[in-house]
Enzyme design. Structure first.
Site, PDB file in Angstrom:
ATOM      1  N   PRO A 153       0.820  -1.230   0.000  1.00  0.00           N
ATOM      2  CG  PRO A 153      -0.767  -1.547   1.671  1.00  0.00           C
ATOM      3  CD  PRO A 153       0.549  -2.057   1.186  1.00  0.00           C
ATOM      4  CE1 TYR A 154       4.525   5.768   3.587  1.00  0.00           C
ATOM      5  CE2 TYR A 154       6.454   4.857   2.483  1.00  0.00           C
ATOM      6  CZ  TYR A 154       5.850   5.872   3.195  1.00  0.00           C
ATOM      7  OH  TYR A 154       6.577   7.003   3.516  1.00  0.00           O
ATOM      8  CB  THR A 155       5.656   0.531  -2.289  1.00  0.00           C
ATOM      9  OG1 THR A 155       6.527   0.234  -1.191  1.00  0.00           O
ATOM     10  CG2 THR A 155       6.487   0.643  -3.563  1.00  0.00           C
ATOM     11  CB  SER A 157       0.401   5.575  -1.500  1.00  0.00           C
ATOM     12  OG  SER A 157       1.456   5.549  -0.551  1.00  0.00           O
TER      13      SER A 157
END
Length: 249
Positions: A153-155, A157
Site C-alpha cells: 500500500p505505502y509503496t 501510494s
C-alpha cells in the site's frame, strides 16, 4: 515592505513539525493542519511567532475541510505561496494475502487522495492570485523508487505521488506553478526510532539502519521553497549516507 510568504503544511509532527519550525524561522507564515489538534498546538508553540501561525485541525481526505483550509488561509494571510503535502500513513508489514481492502484503501486515501485534494485547491489559488503562481512540495519516500518488504500500500501510494508531481509540474508551467517531490530516507524522528533495533530486509534478516538529523529536511524544504518561480527542483532525495538504497545494501 514585502508581505511574508505563506505555507500550508499537512501533518502534525516529525517532518511536518521540523519544516514548520524552519519555515517560520525563515520569516514565513505557516498554516498547520492534521487530525491531531494537540500535536498541532505543540508545533505552533515551537514556531517563531504565534501571530504568523494558523492551526486548523482536520482530515485532508475530507473534501469540504480541504476547501475550508485554503479559504481560511487566504482570509488570514492574503495568499498561498507553498503547499507541503506531508501527511501520510502506513499499513502493517504483513504478507499481501493477509492485507485487508480497508487497510489498503486507507493508505491510498491519506497518501494520495489527500495530496490530490490539497494540490487541486492550491492550484486554484495559485492561478488566480497576484502575482500568479506558487510551489508544491510532495513528500515522496525512498519507497517511491525502491520498496521495502511487505509494503504494497505505502509503496503504491508513493509511486503514485511521483505521477502526481510530474503532472503538477507539466500543467503548472504556464502559471508559474512548480512541484518538487522530496524523497526522504531515515530522518531521525519518533517514526524511525525502531530502525536502531533492526528493520526487515529483503533477505529476511533484521538489521539496524542509520538515521540522520531531521533538521536537515527542514533546511531542504526552506531552500526549495525560497527558489524563484522560474526555478524548479523536480526531485530532491535526502537520506542517510548509509541507507540500504543504492546498489544492494
Amino acid at each position: 515592505m514585502l508581505m511574508a510568504k505563506t505555507a500550508i503544511i499537512t501533518g502534525s509532527s516529525c517532518i511536518g513539525r521540523e519544516s514548520a519550525i524552519a519555515l517560520s524561522k525563515a520569516g514565513w507564515n505557516v498554516v498547520l493542519t492534521a487530525r491531531r489538534a494537540d500535536a498541532l498546538k505543540e508545533t505552533s508553540l515551537l514556531c517563531e511567532s504565534l501571530e504568523n501561525c494558523l492551526v486548523l485541525p482536520g482530515d485532508v481526505t475530507d473534501e469540504e475541510f480541504v476547501k475550508r483550509l485554503f479559504n481560511e488561509t487566504v482570509v488570514k494571510f492574503g495568499r498561498v505561496d507553498l503547499l507541503f503535502n506531508n501527511a501520510g500513513v502506513n499499513a502493517p508489514a504483513i504478507p499481501l494475502e493477509e492485507l485487508s481492502l480497508e487497510a489498503f484503501q486507507n493508505v491510498i486515501s491519506v497518501n494520495l487522495v489527500g495530496p490530490f485534494l490539497c494540490a487541486r485547491e492550491a492550484v486554484k489559488i495559485f492561478k488566480n492570485q497576484t502575482p500568479v503562481g506558487g510551489r508544491i512540495i510532495n513528500n515522496g519516500s525512498l519507497s517511491a523508487h525502491t520498496p521495502r518488504p511487505m509494503s504494497t500500500p505505502y509503496t503504491a501510494s508513493k509511486h503514485a505521488i511521483t505521477g502526481l508531481s510530474k503532472c503538477l509540474n507539466l500543467d503548472g508551467r504556464a502559471f508559474d506553478i512548480t512541484c518538487t517531490q522530496i524523497d526522504i530516507g531515515n530522518a531521525a524522528t519518533s517514526l524511525t526510532a525502531r530502525m536502531e533495533k533492526g528493520v526487515l530486509q529483503p533477505d529476511g534478516r533484521r538489521m539496524p539502519e542509520s538515521t540522520f538529523d531531521v533538521t536537515h529536511v527542514g533546511s531542504a524544504v526552506v531552500h526549495i521553497a525560497s527558489l524563484p518561480p522560474d526555478v524548479v527542483v523536480p526531485q530532491f532525495t535526502i537520506m542517510t549516507a548509509k541507507a540500504p538504497f543504492a546498489g544492494r545494501g
